[in-house]
Design a protein around this motif. Structure first.
Motif, mmCIF file in Angstrom:
data_model
loop_
_atom_site.group_PDB
_atom_site.id
_atom_site.type_symbol
_atom_site.label_atom_id
_atom_site.label_comp_id
_atom_site.label_asym_id
_atom_site.label_seq_id
_atom_site.Cartn_x
_atom_site.Cartn_y
_atom_site.Cartn_z
ATOM 1 N N ALA A 1 58.144 36.454 -15.491
ATOM 2 C CA ALA A 1 58.116 38.083 -15.802
ATOM 3 C C ALA A 1 57.181 38.627 -14.819
ATOM 4 C CB ALA A 1 58.001 38.140 -17.182
ATOM 5 N N THR A 2 55.770 37.760 -14.897
ATOM 6 C CA THR A 2 54.972 38.382 -13.892
ATOM 7 C C THR A 2 55.314 38.232 -12.334
ATOM 8 O OG1 THR A 2 53.645 36.343 -13.849
ATOM 9 C CG2 THR A 2 53.122 37.915 -15.614
ATOM 10 N N GLY A 3 56.107 37.163 -12.157
ATOM 11 C CA GLY A 3 56.376 36.814 -10.845
ATOM 12 C C GLY A 3 55.141 36.194 -10.106
ATOM 13 N N ARG A 4 54.380 35.675 -10.972
ATOM 14 C CA ARG A 4 53.170 35.082 -10.290
ATOM 15 C C ARG A 4 52.862 33.590 -10.809
ATOM 16 N NH1 ARG A 4 50.442 37.961 -6.507
ATOM 17 N NH2 ARG A 4 50.790 40.184 -6.671
ATOM 18 N N TRP A 5 52.263 32.742 -9.931
ATOM 19 C CA TRP A 5 51.964 31.344 -10.531
ATOM 20 C C TRP A 5 50.917 31.539 -11.552
ATOM 21 C CZ3 TRP A 5 54.568 27.004 -9.907
ATOM 22 C CH2 TRP A 5 54.050 25.640 -10.265
ATOM 23 N N PRO A 6 50.994 31.040 -12.986
ATOM 24 C CA PRO A 6 49.797 31.063 -13.709
ATOM 25 C C PRO A 6 48.658 30.428 -13.398
ATOM 26 C CG PRO A 6 51.953 30.185 -14.775
ATOM 27 C CD PRO A 6 52.085 30.137 -13.171
ATOM 28 N N ARG A 7 47.287 30.894 -14.097
ATOM 29 C CA ARG A 7 46.081 30.547 -13.507
ATOM 30 C C ARG A 7 45.896 29.318 -14.484
ATOM 31 N NH1 ARG A 7 44.157 33.456 -9.795
ATOM 32 N NH2 ARG A 7 44.718 35.511 -9.656
ATOM 33 N N SER A 8 46.577 28.988 -15.422
ATOM 34 C CA SER A 8 46.420 27.885 -16.332
ATOM 35 C C SER A 8 47.614 27.324 -16.513
ATOM 36 C CB SER A 8 45.600 28.554 -17.415
ATOM 37 O OG SER A 8 46.605 29.167 -18.378
ATOM 38 N N ASP A 9 47.666 25.776 -17.051
ATOM 39 C CA ASP A 9 48.710 25.230 -17.590
ATOM 40 C C ASP A 9 49.574 25.551 -18.887
ATOM 41 O OD1 ASP A 9 47.516 24.033 -19.529
ATOM 42 O OD2 ASP A 9 47.399 22.161 -18.662
ATOM 43 N N PHE A 10 50.736 25.146 -19.405
ATOM 44 C CA PHE A 10 51.113 25.527 -20.455
ATOM 45 C C PHE A 10 50.351 25.404 -21.733
ATOM 46 C CE2 PHE A 10 52.394 21.302 -20.819
ATOM 47 C CZ PHE A 10 52.668 21.113 -22.068
ATOM 48 N N GLN A 11 49.450 24.636 -21.678
ATOM 49 C CA GLN A 11 48.460 24.427 -22.915
ATOM 50 C C GLN A 11 47.121 25.251 -22.843
ATOM 51 O OE1 GLN A 11 48.028 20.248 -22.556
ATOM 52 N NE2 GLN A 11 49.660 20.194 -24.130
ATOM 53 N N GLY A 12 47.078 26.225 -21.835
ATOM 54 C CA GLY A 12 46.023 27.117 -21.412
ATOM 55 C C GLY A 12 44.676 26.433 -21.002
ATOM 56 N N ARG A 13 44.959 25.442 -20.204
ATOM 57 C CA ARG A 13 43.948 24.952 -19.586
ATOM 58 C C ARG A 13 43.647 25.155 -18.070
ATOM 59 N NH1 ARG A 13 45.639 18.899 -21.588
ATOM 60 N NH2 ARG A 13 47.183 19.657 -20.013
ATOM 61 N N ARG A 14 42.672 25.894 -17.841
ATOM 62 C CA ARG A 14 42.486 26.252 -16.197
ATOM 63 C C ARG A 14 42.837 24.924 -15.290
ATOM 64 N NH1 ARG A 14 42.007 31.581 -15.433
ATOM 65 N NH2 ARG A 14 40.533 31.335 -13.609
ATOM 66 N N TYR A 15 43.297 25.357 -14.299
ATOM 67 C CA TYR A 15 43.411 24.268 -13.051
ATOM 68 C C TYR A 15 42.502 23.734 -12.687
ATOM 69 C CZ TYR A 15 48.524 25.622 -13.338
ATOM 70 O OH TYR A 15 49.517 25.924 -13.931
ATOM 71 N N PRO A 16 42.184 22.493 -12.451
ATOM 72 C CA PRO A 16 40.872 21.872 -11.681
ATOM 73 C C PRO A 16 40.694 22.496 -10.301
ATOM 74 C CG PRO A 16 42.204 19.997 -12.672
ATOM 75 C CD PRO A 16 43.085 21.330 -12.817
#
Length: 164
Positions: A37-52
């Motif tokens: 919907a946003t058209g952008r890659w999320p800043r965190s995974d599906f569990q809400g954890r920020r990517y390292p």
């Protein structure tokens, strides 16, 4: 013994494991649809954890998924039993069965079909696993099919006995 087969004395996995797996599945599905919907890659995974820092996910975070395109899931179709068991929607056999209105069996009966019916004046948004996606009942699995038999038989009778 075949791999994956249970021994006689091993306990069979119980419902909580299945419930946990379904919860993870719907979280991941919701995360994916939100990204579309946003058209952008999320800043965190599906569990809400920020990517390292330095990971592939961190490098992709915030970037466009498909150039200027987006996609929106506006309806999840299924039968009422599936919505109740898997999506945590209201139970179809409870006193307040509808996820979209406040119809019930007592104060706002769903069979009151007048334009002024109380349940029509009170919209309801019942939280479920796929918020904000709208749950759309599959009418072929959510109504009494005997009604269709009578309608179809009546139409066929008119065609055969009156029109032919």
């Amino acid at each position: 013994m075949v791999p994956g087969e249970f021994k006689e004395h091993e306990p069979v996995p119980q419902q909580p494991l299945c419930e946990e797996a379904m919860a993870r599945f719907y979280r991941a599905l919701k995360w994916s649809f939100e990204a579309l919907a946003t058209g952008r890659w999320p800043r965190s995974d599906f569990q809400g954890r920020r990517y390292p820092r330095g990971s592939w996910g961190a490098q992709m975070a915030g970037k466009r998924l498909a150039q200027k395109h987006t996609a929106v899931l506006f309806c999840c179709k299924g039968d009422l039993d599936h919505f109740w068991k898997s999506m945590q929607a209201p139970s179809f056999h409870s006193t307040s069965p509808c996820a979209h209105c406040n119809a019930d069996r007592d104060q706002s009966p769903w069979w009151d079909l007048r334009p002024t019916a109380r349940w029509r004046q009170q919209p309801r948004s019942h939280p479920h696993r796929m918020e904000p996606v709208r749950l759309c009942p599959d009418w072929m699995h959510s109504k009494h099919l005997g009604t269709d038999a009578y309608i179809l038989a009546s139409v066929l009778a008119i065609i055969v006995f009156r029109k032919m």
